[in-house]
Design an enzyme around this catalytic site. Structure first.
Site, mmCIF file in Angstrom:
data_model
loop_
_atom_site.group_PDB
_atom_site.id
_atom_site.type_symbol
_atom_site.label_atom_id
_atom_site.label_comp_id
_atom_site.label_asym_id
_atom_site.label_seq_id
_atom_site.Cartn_x
_atom_site.Cartn_y
_atom_site.Cartn_z
ATOM 1 N N GLY A 13 0.834 -1.179 0.047
ATOM 2 C CA GLY A 13 0.083 -0.095 0.025
ATOM 3 C C GLY A 13 0.937 1.145 -0.033
ATOM 4 C CB THR A 15 2.638 7.380 -1.475
ATOM 5 O OG1 THR A 15 2.588 8.037 -0.237
ATOM 6 C CG2 THR A 15 2.258 8.567 -2.286
ATOM 7 C CB ILE A 45 9.800 5.103 3.865
ATOM 8 C CG1 ILE A 45 10.354 3.971 3.838
ATOM 9 C CG2 ILE A 45 10.436 6.351 4.032
ATOM 10 C CD1 ILE A 45 11.923 3.818 3.487
ATOM 11 C CD GLU A 49 5.748 14.854 5.385
ATOM 12 O OE1 GLU A 49 6.397 15.500 5.900
ATOM 13 O OE2 GLU A 49 4.740 14.265 6.270
ATOM 14 C CB ALA A 50 8.312 17.964 -0.859
ATOM 15 C CE LYS A 78 8.868 21.642 -3.791
ATOM 16 N NZ LYS A 78 9.432 20.138 -3.909
ATOM 17 C CG LEU A 330 10.732 3.831 -1.452
ATOM 18 C CD1 LEU A 330 10.622 3.719 -0.158
ATOM 19 C CD2 LEU A 330 11.813 4.900 -1.939
ATOM 20 C CB THR A 341 12.551 13.148 -8.152
ATOM 21 O OG1 THR A 341 13.543 12.543 -7.309
ATOM 22 C CG2 THR A 341 12.900 14.596 -8.763
ATOM 23 C CB ILE A 343 5.543 11.451 -4.867
ATOM 24 C CG1 ILE A 343 5.476 11.099 -3.246
ATOM 25 C CG2 ILE A 343 4.284 11.565 -5.550
ATOM 26 C CD1 ILE A 343 4.719 11.990 -2.481
#
Length: 494
Positions: A13, A15, A45, A49-50, A78, A330, A341, A343
């Site tokens: 699961g 993100t 993990i 968040e950015a 952002k 990942l 980068t 996400i």
């Protein structure tokens, strides 16, 4: 033997897993079934968040309302990433999203600026995104000044756990079947294609295409197929990170901060309810305890909970797709979050799959093309991250900064630096994530000033160029007065 793809199984699961399930269920609702296996006992993990601007397109494709997304994920806007101390201690510049000024014909805007430095203002005076960021303002304005100039280009900071929760509900509503459990056995046929996964609760999950979103350990791609790993650590020395949130800090700035320290760097990511913090460092140059204390000493507010230690090797799997299994997130590789980068690599991997989705059968030419595109993408992003490290001019002699200045860099990056330094020219490959404006800001921000510029900039007189630059800056300053504050915008999202 043909393998019709009717049922896709996503393992993991978080993100990556729920982004994958969400887009596949949206696009293939009537022709494919999707199941996702996850265990509530396995953590994620969760420090990503950015983001960068393409995530807005991803949400738009899903049909997720922006204000609802901001409200449900505690998101903030952002407009760029501010880099502190990356050239030398005391230096500061921003990689602002969006365009700079206005190109004239075939000539990029920055050549007109180069022709009249130092009389012209800073290059960033011609970035609407930068001006809004440092003044803490935001309104969604794609075009300005009678539609002649680009407006604001934005991305988000958000709580990755809340985003995964939002996408989980979205996916289940679209028909994705969520299956609780941990994989204890993988069954393959005579071709080594995966046929089913057996879970610790006794359930067996069959599928035609399996997507490994199981994180850094790569349960399928690594454990089952033993795919090799290309390490980038000889260029990117950091291999560890401490992460910890702290209490929110006001005002909430609309940009990420990346702060270079001894043997590593720190991120600060402002959310509505907290600030995300982390220290990325080289474990062979700094002990875990020293790095942890360095992070805690440089928080803007009291920490929330205890810092978490993350180990990683920068690099990529040599193949992201093998047989009927591909890795997303990942499990496919990891590049440190310097340019936000992680996400995005999930997003592009899913989109690449949709463009190359097998129909009647999974064949090798299709797999080879997926792997080729993935390799190119990883290497292009790798080069941008190497650029930050290599161009530093810090004075430390016995740490990563000294080593990175002296290291041999990829030929692709050597050429890009040499071309810009000599001529001011920048060229990007069609598939390159980073725009010329991104490369321009990093090179200028970290000390490379071109020795020349395109002679087309001389097609207008010096007086005309300076007037052109002054008018652009005046337009941006006037448009800034029309923007609301960043925090007022967040309040309007409910």
């Amino acid at each position: 033997m043909a393998t019709n793809v009717n049922h896709i199984v996503v393992l993991g699961g978080g993100t990556a897993g729920w982004m994958t399930a969400a887009l596949l269920s949206k696009l293939y609702k009537d022709c494919l079934s999707v199941s996702l296996i996850e265990s509530d006992d396995i953590g994620t993990i969760g420090v990503g968040e950015a983001t960068i601007p393409p995530l807005k397109i991803f949400n738009d494709v899903l049909g997720i309302d922006e204000k609802a997304f901001i409200q449900q994920t505690k998101a903030t806007i952002k407009l760029g990433i501010e880099f502190e101390h990356w050239g030398k201690v005391g230096d500061k510049y921003m990689h602002a999203f969006g365009e700079f000024g206005k190109d004239i014909g075939y000539t990029a805007f920055h050549h007109y600026w180069l022709a009249d430095k130092p009389e012209a203002k800073s290059l960033w005076d011609y970035s609407f995104n930068y001006q809004a960021a440092i003044e803490g303002k935001f309104s969604p304005t794609p075009r300005i000044h009678n539609n002649q100039l680009a407006g604001i280009t934005h991305a988000y900071h958000f709580d990755a756990g809340l985003y995964a929760k939002l996408l989980r509900k979205y996916s289940i509503d679209k028909g994705v079947k969520r299956i609780e459990g941990k994989v204890i056995q993988v069954t393959q046929d005579e071709r080594e294609f995966i046929t089913s996964l057996t879970l610790d609760n006794g359930n067996t999950v069959k599928g035609d295409l399996f997507i490994d979103c199981s994180g850094l350990h790569g349960m399928l791609l690594d454990n089952v197929f033993k795919v090799g790993f290309d390490s980038y650590q000889h260029w990117l020395p950091c291999d560890s990170a401490w992460a910890v949130p702290c209490e929110k800090v006001e005002p909430i700035v609309p940009y990420t901060r990346s702060i270079a320290h001894k043997n590593g760097w720190q991120w600060r990511i402002p959310l509505q309810h907290r600030t995300g913090n982390g220290l990325v460092f080289a474990s062979n140059k700094m002990s875990d305890d020293e790095a942890k204390q360095l992070l805690l000493d440089n928080l803007d507010a009291p920490a929330i909970g205890e810092p978490r230690l993350i180990r990683f090797t920068p690099g990529r799997r040599q193949q992201q797709w093998v047989k009927n299994c591909l890795a997303i997130g990942l499990s496919s590789g990891f590049l440190e979050p310097l340019e936000s980068t992680s996400i995005h690599l999930v997003q592009t991997a899913i989109i690449r799959l949709t463009k190359l989705m097998p129909h009647a059968q999974i064949n090798q030419p299709l797999i080879d093309e997926y792997n080729r595109q993935s390799k190119v993408e990883f290497e292009q992003i790798r080069d941008v991250i190497i650029l930050h490290y290599h161009l530093n001019t810090r004075s430390e002699l016995d740490d990563i900064w000294h080593d990175c200045r002296a290291m041999d860099i990829p030929e692709s990056l050597k050429h890009k630096i040499a071309l810009f330094k000599a001529t001011g020219n920048l060229f990007r490959h069609q598939e390159d994530l980073f725009t010329n404006e991104a490369w321009l800001q990093i090179m200028l921000g970290q000390g490379i000033m071109p020795e020349d510029y395109n002679p087309l900039a001389n097609m207008i007189t010096k007086a005309q160029r300076l007037e052109f630059l002054a008018n652009l800056n005046a337009i941006y300053r006037q448009q800034l007065t029309l923007l609301t504050s960043h925090e007022q915008f967040l309040t309007s999202c409910g």
